[in-house]
Design a protein around this motif. Structure first.
Motif, PDB file in Angstrom:
ATOM      1  N   SER A  67      35.686 -90.589  68.329  1.00 58.28           N
ATOM      2  CA  SER A  67      35.191 -91.842  67.759  1.00 58.28           C
ATOM      3  C   SER A  67      35.968 -92.178  66.503  1.00 58.28           C
ATOM      4  CB  SER A  67      33.702 -91.706  67.457  1.00 58.28           C
ATOM      5  OG  SER A  67      33.534 -90.763  66.422  1.00 58.28           O
ATOM      6  N   VAL A  68      35.526 -93.223  65.839  1.00 60.76           N
ATOM      7  CA  VAL A  68      36.158 -93.623  64.585  1.00 60.76           C
ATOM      8  C   VAL A  68      35.932 -92.592  63.492  1.00 60.76           C
ATOM      9  CG1 VAL A  68      36.076 -96.087  65.065  1.00 60.76           C
ATOM     10  CG2 VAL A  68      34.140 -94.990  63.937  1.00 60.76           C
ATOM     11  N   ASN A  69      35.111 -91.587  63.767  1.00 60.16           N
ATOM     12  CA  ASN A  69      34.840 -90.547  62.788  1.00 60.16           C
ATOM     13  C   ASN A  69      35.781 -89.359  62.920  1.00 60.16           C
ATOM     14  OD1 ASN A  69      32.665 -91.959  61.662  1.00 60.16           O
ATOM     15  ND2 ASN A  69      31.346 -91.289  63.326  1.00 60.16           N
ATOM     16  N   MET A  70      36.886 -89.545  63.622  1.00 57.84           N
ATOM     17  CA  MET A  70      37.855 -88.474  63.817  1.00 57.84           C
ATOM     18  C   MET A  70      39.258 -89.054  63.745  1.00 57.84           C
ATOM     19  SD  MET A  70      37.768 -85.742  66.851  1.00 57.84           S
ATOM     20  CE  MET A  70      38.368 -84.121  66.542  1.00 57.84           C
ATOM     21  N   GLY A  71      40.241 -88.229  63.458  1.00 57.35           N
ATOM     22  CA  GLY A  71      41.629 -88.655  63.493  1.00 57.35           C
ATOM     23  C   GLY A  71      42.098 -89.344  62.229  1.00 57.35           C
ATOM     24  N   VAL A  72      43.256 -89.976  62.359  1.00 57.88           N
ATOM     25  CA  VAL A  72      43.927 -90.551  61.203  1.00 57.88           C
ATOM     26  C   VAL A  72      43.128 -91.691  60.571  1.00 57.88           C
ATOM     27  CG1 VAL A  72      45.385 -92.233  62.436  1.00 57.88           C
ATOM     28  CG2 VAL A  72      46.211 -91.191  60.330  1.00 57.88           C
ATOM     29  N   ASP A  73      42.392 -92.469  61.356  1.00 61.01           N
ATOM     30  CA  ASP A  73      41.579 -93.544  60.785  1.00 61.01           C
ATOM     31  C   ASP A  73      40.523 -92.989  59.836  1.00 61.01           C
ATOM     32  OD1 ASP A  73      42.924 -95.633  62.068  1.00 61.01           O
ATOM     33  OD2 ASP A  73      41.607 -95.574  63.812  1.00 61.01           O
ATOM     34  N   ALA A  74      39.862 -91.917  60.238  1.00 65.83           N
ATOM     35  CA  ALA A  74      38.836 -91.293  59.391  1.00 65.83           C
ATOM     36  C   ALA A  74      39.456 -90.709  58.125  1.00 65.83           C
ATOM     37  CB  ALA A  74      38.093 -90.213  60.170  1.00 65.83           C
ATOM     38  N   LEU A  75      40.615 -90.062  58.259  1.00 66.12           N
ATOM     39  CA  LEU A  75      41.273 -89.485  57.082  1.00 66.12           C
ATOM     40  C   LEU A  75      41.698 -90.563  56.100  1.00 66.12           C
ATOM     41  CD1 LEU A  75      43.493 -86.613  58.540  1.00 66.12           C
ATOM     42  CD2 LEU A  75      41.233 -86.468  57.483  1.00 66.12           C
ATOM     43  N   LEU A  76      42.204 -91.683  56.623  1.00 65.70           N
ATOM     44  CA  LEU A  76      42.608 -92.773  55.727  1.00 65.70           C
ATOM     45  C   LEU A  76      41.404 -93.349  54.980  1.00 65.70           C
ATOM     46  CD1 LEU A  76      45.353 -94.600  57.824  1.00 65.70           C
ATOM     47  CD2 LEU A  76      45.653 -93.272  55.717  1.00 65.70           C
ATOM     48  N   ARG A  77      40.272 -93.464  55.680  1.00 68.32           N
ATOM     49  CA  ARG A  77      39.058 -93.952  54.995  1.00 68.32           C
ATOM     50  C   ARG A  77      38.654 -93.004  53.870  1.00 68.32           C
ATOM     51  NH1 ARG A  77      37.417 -95.071  59.998  1.00 68.32           N
ATOM     52  NH2 ARG A  77      35.998 -93.296  60.110  1.00 68.32           N
ATOM     53  N   LEU A  78      38.660 -91.695  54.148  1.00 67.88           N
ATOM     54  CA  LEU A  78      38.318 -90.710  53.120  1.00 67.88           C
ATOM     55  C   LEU A  78      39.307 -90.761  51.960  1.00 67.88           C
ATOM     56  CD1 LEU A  78      37.372 -87.677  55.377  1.00 67.88           C
ATOM     57  CD2 LEU A  78      35.815 -88.931  53.869  1.00 67.88           C
ATOM     58  N   LEU A  79      40.579 -90.899  52.277  1.00 68.22           N
ATOM     59  CA  LEU A  79      41.621 -90.959  51.254  1.00 68.22           C
ATOM     60  C   LEU A  79      41.444 -92.201  50.380  1.00 68.22           C
ATOM     61  CD1 LEU A  79      44.165 -89.498  50.273  1.00 68.22           C
ATOM     62  CD2 LEU A  79      45.479 -90.881  51.867  1.00 68.22           C
ATOM     63  N   GLN A  80      41.177 -93.341  50.997  1.00 64.61           N
ATOM     64  CA  GLN A  80      40.982 -94.583  50.243  1.00 64.61           C
ATOM     65  C   GLN A  80      39.774 -94.500  49.323  1.00 64.61           C
ATOM     66  OE1 GLN A  80      40.809 -97.252  53.561  1.00 64.61           O
ATOM     67  NE2 GLN A  80      43.031 -97.501  53.653  1.00 64.61           N
ATOM     68  N   ASN A  81      38.762 -93.732  49.730  1.00 64.78           N
ATOM     69  CA  ASN A  81      37.559 -93.558  48.911  1.00 64.78           C
ATOM     70  C   ASN A  81      37.644 -92.341  47.994  1.00 64.78           C
ATOM     71  OD1 ASN A  81      36.059 -95.810  49.893  1.00 64.78           O
ATOM     72  ND2 ASN A  81      35.779 -94.684  51.807  1.00 64.78           N
ATOM     73  N   ARG A  82      38.836 -91.740  47.927  1.00 62.29           N
ATOM     74  CA  ARG A  82      39.110 -90.579  47.079  1.00 62.29           C
ATOM     75  C   ARG A  82      38.192 -89.389  47.376  1.00 62.29           C
ATOM     76  NH1 ARG A  82      41.504 -94.515  44.802  1.00 62.29           N
ATOM     77  NH2 ARG A  82      42.481 -94.803  42.828  1.00 62.29           N
ATOM     78  N   LYS A  83      37.885 -89.195  48.647  1.00 63.53           N
ATOM     79  CA  LYS A  83      37.009 -88.093  49.046  1.00 63.53           C
ATOM     80  C   LYS A  83      37.726 -87.041  49.892  1.00 63.53           C
ATOM     81  CE  LYS A  83      32.805 -90.773  48.834  1.00 63.53           C
ATOM     82  NZ  LYS A  83      31.636 -91.281  49.523  1.00 63.53           N
ATOM     83  N   LEU A  84      38.968 -87.285  50.249  1.00 61.15           N
ATOM     84  CA  LEU A  84      39.682 -86.353  51.123  1.00 61.15           C
ATOM     85  C   LEU A  84      40.223 -85.172  50.331  1.00 61.15           C
ATOM     86  CD1 LEU A  84      40.744 -85.754  53.980  1.00 61.15           C
ATOM     87  CD2 LEU A  84      42.819 -86.985  53.373  1.00 61.15           C
ATOM     88  N   GLN A  85      39.949 -83.972  50.838  1.00 59.66           N
ATOM     89  CA  GLN A  85      40.487 -82.732  50.308  1.00 59.66           C
ATOM     90  C   GLN A  85      41.320 -82.088  51.414  1.00 59.66           C
ATOM     91  OE1 GLN A  85      40.017 -81.679  47.098  1.00 59.66           O
ATOM     92  NE2 GLN A  85      38.991 -83.655  46.864  1.00 59.66           N
ATOM     93  N   PRO A  86      42.391 -81.361  51.055  1.00 65.97           N
ATOM     94  CA  PRO A  86      43.249 -80.763  52.088  1.00 65.97           C
ATOM     95  C   PRO A  86      42.495 -79.923  53.122  1.00 65.97           C
ATOM     96  CG  PRO A  86      44.276 -80.524  49.943  1.00 65.97           C
ATOM     97  CD  PRO A  86      42.900 -81.087  49.703  1.00 65.97           C
ATOM     98  N   ASN A  87      41.492 -79.159  52.689  1.00 61.04           N
ATOM     99  CA  ASN A  87      40.785 -78.281  53.625  1.00 61.04           C
ATOM    100  C   ASN A  87      39.886 -79.046  54.595  1.00 61.04           C
ATOM    101  OD1 ASN A  87      38.963 -79.036  51.647  1.00 61.04           O
ATOM    102  ND2 ASN A  87      38.002 -77.027  51.502  1.00 61.04           N
ATOM    103  N   MET A  88      39.711 -80.344  54.400  1.00 63.71           N
ATOM    104  CA  MET A  88      38.899 -81.167  55.299  1.00 63.71           C
ATOM    105  C   MET A  88      39.691 -81.677  56.499  1.00 63.71           C
ATOM    106  SD  MET A  88      37.018 -83.394  52.322  1.00 63.71           S
ATOM    107  CE  MET A  88      36.165 -84.492  53.438  1.00 63.71           C
ATOM    108  N   ILE A  89      41.003 -81.691  56.410  1.00 66.60           N
ATOM    109  CA  ILE A  89      41.839 -82.304  57.447  1.00 66.60           C
ATOM    110  C   ILE A  89      41.588 -81.682  58.809  1.00 66.60           C
ATOM    111  CG2 ILE A  89      44.214 -82.695  58.225  1.00 66.60           C
ATOM    112  CD1 ILE A  89      44.974 -83.027  55.256  1.00 66.60           C
TER     113      ILE A  89
END
Length: 193
Positions: A67-89
């Motif tokens: 779903s939209v909750n997986m893959g590059v789209d989800a990572l970009l959303r997390l990154l844009q909201n400053r919530k992405l950490q390397p161990n989450m990828i």
């Protein structure tokens, strides 16, 4: 310690970029105990990459599950909201070889829409992925006329240039001054297919 981004690219289409990428990552995943990520970021690259590893009907079923909750789209959303950490990828990938090779599903958006949204975020995303993975393999597509492609070529730590066995195309490639300037300063491998 950070990993390396390896971009597979060709100046012309139809040179087996995705096949070369899939074969290289698979063999390295089987032979070495490094953590690797396959990134087929755009919809067109993602479809071709998934077909290398999954049967066509299984790939369609997998697309429904991803779903939209997986893959590059989800990572970009997390990154844009400053919530992405390397161990989450890793939580947003599909494992191909346990603890060795993961596939990050590409965008569900049309290529041009994804590229417009992702261009400003690709460098931080690749930087974050390199902190988690030893090698990040990217399907860079073909041609060099877009800002997106030029950005991927610039961000590559190693560039794998896929060339046809067509003498005219090879001569044209070696006469492209801007590419030769870039290759003079960048680690690269030429693959003739």
């Amino acid at each position: 310690m950070t990993g390396h981004t390896i971009v597979f690219w060709s100046p012309v289409s139809g040179t087996g970029i995705t096949s070369n990428l899939a074969a290289t990552a698979s063999v390295m995943g089987l032979e070495y105990s490094t953590h690797m990520l396959l990134l087929g970021h755009c919809e067109s690259h993602d479809i071709a990459l998934k077909q290398c590893f999954y049967q066509t009907h299984a790939s369609r079923e997998m697309d429904m599950d991803v779903s939209v909750n997986m893959g590059v789209d989800a990572l970009l959303r997390l990154l844009q909201n400053r919530k992405l950490q390397p161990n989450m990828i890793r939580d947003y990938t599909l494992p191909l070889l346990k603890d060795r090779l993961d596939l990050l599903p590409g965008s569900g958006k049309p290529d041009n829409r994804f590229i417009d949204l992702a261009t400003p975020w690709m460098e931080p995303l690749l930087s974050m992925a390199k902190r988690m993975y030893d090698l990040v393999f990217v399907d860079g597509g073909s041609g060099n006329s877009s800002d997106w492609t030029n950005s991927l070529l610039r961000l590559a730590d190693v560039l794998v240039v896929c060339l046809p066995q067509n003498r005219l195309a090879v001569h044209r490639f070696f006469r492209m001054d801007e590419l030769q300037t870039m290759l003079a300063t960048k680690k690269h491998v030429l693959v003739f297919g």
